[in-house]
Scaffold this motif. Sequence first.
Motif, PDB file in Angstrom:
ATOM      1  N   ALA A  14      36.403  28.766  40.106  1.00 62.20           N
ATOM      2  CA  ALA A  14      36.997  28.981  38.473  1.00 62.20           C
ATOM      3  C   ALA A  14      35.964  29.606  37.975  1.00 62.20           C
ATOM      4  O   ALA A  14      34.710  30.147  38.571  1.00 62.20           O
ATOM      5  N   GLY A  15      36.914  30.763  37.488  1.00 56.25           N
ATOM      6  CA  GLY A  15      35.761  31.660  36.561  1.00 56.25           C
ATOM      7  C   GLY A  15      35.758  31.225  35.644  1.00 56.25           C
ATOM      8  O   GLY A  15      37.215  31.588  34.870  1.00 56.25           O
ATOM      9  N   THR A  16      35.183  31.315  34.135  1.00 55.51           N
ATOM     10  CA  THR A  16      35.176  31.233  32.990  1.00 55.51           C
ATOM     11  C   THR A  16      34.606  32.193  31.886  1.00 55.51           C
ATOM     12  O   THR A  16      33.925  33.125  32.272  1.00 55.51           O
ATOM     13  N   GLY A  17      36.052  33.249  31.931  1.00 53.14           N
ATOM     14  CA  GLY A  17      35.815  34.299  31.508  1.00 53.14           C
ATOM     15  C   GLY A  17      35.638  35.692  32.087  1.00 53.14           C
ATOM     16  O   GLY A  17      35.802  36.279  31.951  1.00 53.14           O
ATOM     17  N   GLN A  18      36.182  35.048  33.510  1.00 54.46           N
ATOM     18  CA  GLN A  18      36.049  35.548  34.125  1.00 54.46           C
ATOM     19  C   GLN A  18      36.605  35.568  35.388  1.00 54.46           C
ATOM     20  O   GLN A  18      37.840  34.452  35.159  1.00 54.46           O
ATOM     21  N   ASN A  19      37.277  37.161  36.639  1.00 56.88           N
ATOM     22  CA  ASN A  19      37.938  36.530  37.766  1.00 56.88           C
ATOM     23  C   ASN A  19      38.109  35.831  38.491  1.00 56.88           C
ATOM     24  O   ASN A  19      36.819  35.017  38.452  1.00 56.88           O
ATOM     25  N   GLY A  20      38.754  34.755  38.575  1.00 53.85           N
ATOM     26  CA  GLY A  20      38.874  33.513  39.806  1.00 53.85           C
ATOM     27  C   GLY A  20      37.985  33.962  41.658  1.00 53.85           C
ATOM     28  O   GLY A  20      38.610  35.104  41.550  1.00 53.85           O
ATOM     29  N   GLY A  21      37.803  33.219  42.418  1.00 56.74           N
ATOM     30  CA  GLY A  21      37.442  33.413  43.427  1.00 56.74           C
ATOM     31  C   GLY A  21      38.462  33.793  44.492  1.00 56.74           C
ATOM     32  O   GLY A  21      39.773  32.886  43.820  1.00 56.74           O
ATOM     33  N   ASN A  22      39.058  34.339  45.620  1.00 55.26           N
ATOM     34  CA  ASN A  22      40.351  34.352  46.614  1.00 55.26           C
ATOM     35  C   ASN A  22      39.645  33.474  47.211  1.00 55.26           C
ATOM     36  O   ASN A  22      39.343  32.615  47.921  1.00 55.26           O
ATOM     37  N   ALA A  23      41.429  32.956  47.851  1.00 60.07           N
ATOM     38  CA  ALA A  23      41.693  31.840  49.309  1.00 60.07           C
ATOM     39  C   ALA A  23      41.310  32.238  49.533  1.00 60.07           C
ATOM     40  O   ALA A  23      40.564  33.154  49.967  1.00 60.07           O
ATOM     41  N   ALA A  24      40.601  32.194  51.196  1.00 60.30           N
ATOM     42  CA  ALA A  24      40.837  31.940  52.865  1.00 60.30           C
ATOM     43  C   ALA A  24      41.917  31.614  53.371  1.00 60.30           C
ATOM     44  O   ALA A  24      42.747  30.901  53.158  1.00 60.30           O
ATOM     45  N   ASN A  25      41.970  32.321  54.742  1.00 65.17           N
ATOM     46  CA  ASN A  25      42.820  31.945  55.473  1.00 65.17           C
ATOM     47  C   ASN A  25      42.864  30.544  55.688  1.00 65.17           C
ATOM     48  O   ASN A  25      40.940  29.954  56.102  1.00 65.17           O
ATOM     49  N   ILE A  26      43.758  29.849  56.360  1.00 62.55           N
ATOM     50  CA  ILE A  26      44.017  28.204  57.651  1.00 62.55           C
ATOM     51  C   ILE A  26      44.293  28.708  58.689  1.00 62.55           C
ATOM     52  O   ILE A  26      45.607  29.717  58.602  1.00 62.55           O
ATOM     53  N   ASN A  27      44.015  28.844  60.243  1.00 60.88           N
ATOM     54  CA  ASN A  27      44.459  28.925  61.054  1.00 60.88           C
ATOM     55  C   ASN A  27      44.604  28.126  62.128  1.00 60.88           C
ATOM     56  O   ASN A  27      43.247  27.394  62.538  1.00 60.88           O
ATOM     57  N   LEU A  28      46.266  27.709  62.572  1.00 64.96           N
ATOM     58  CA  LEU A  28      45.740  26.468  62.960  1.00 64.96           C
ATOM     59  C   LEU A  28      46.326  26.709  65.211  1.00 64.96           C
ATOM     60  O   LEU A  28      47.396  27.277  64.638  1.00 64.96           O
TER      61      LEU A  28
END
Length: 160
Positions: free
Chosen positions: A124-138
């Motif tokens: 979570a970004g407080t006053g900033q951009n949030g981070g990206n999710a990553a891939n899920i590979n099954l």
Amino acid sequence: MAAAITGAAQSFTYKDANAVAIGTVNGTTGITTSGGAVTLTTAGAGNITSASGKNVTTTAGANSGAVSGAVTMSTNSGNIALAGDVITTGAANNAATASAGGQVDLTANSGTLAVANITTSGGAGTGQNGGNAANINLTTAGGTNDLTVLAEVDGLLASL
């Protein structure tokens, strides 16, 4: 097996000739790192398993700028059956863009793959951009090639 790795970005790797069971040992439940990667493999015909509540969690420290650790599990010739959750969360940040969550790769060679919940999310970004999710590979290769979901589909695999 269970482990709590507290050093920032310290990884946990375990390889067994037989099977890997994520559980509780001496009051520690599941596997948790402070942003480090988790790698579990079997060299023989063993399975990788976890019971409900025996989670694998990687979360980078707040304001560290570090990407959360990846989770990689693979069998040589066996099943992966996870009733516990797999969760990777990027570092929250109040001074810069938050960090990305870690990638999740599960590979059951000559076996089946059954999972409960997998979540990868950016911090979570407080006053900033949030981070990206990553891939899920099954992935299943050889054998029966079955993929089973153990929970309701809504929220089962989440890349937030």
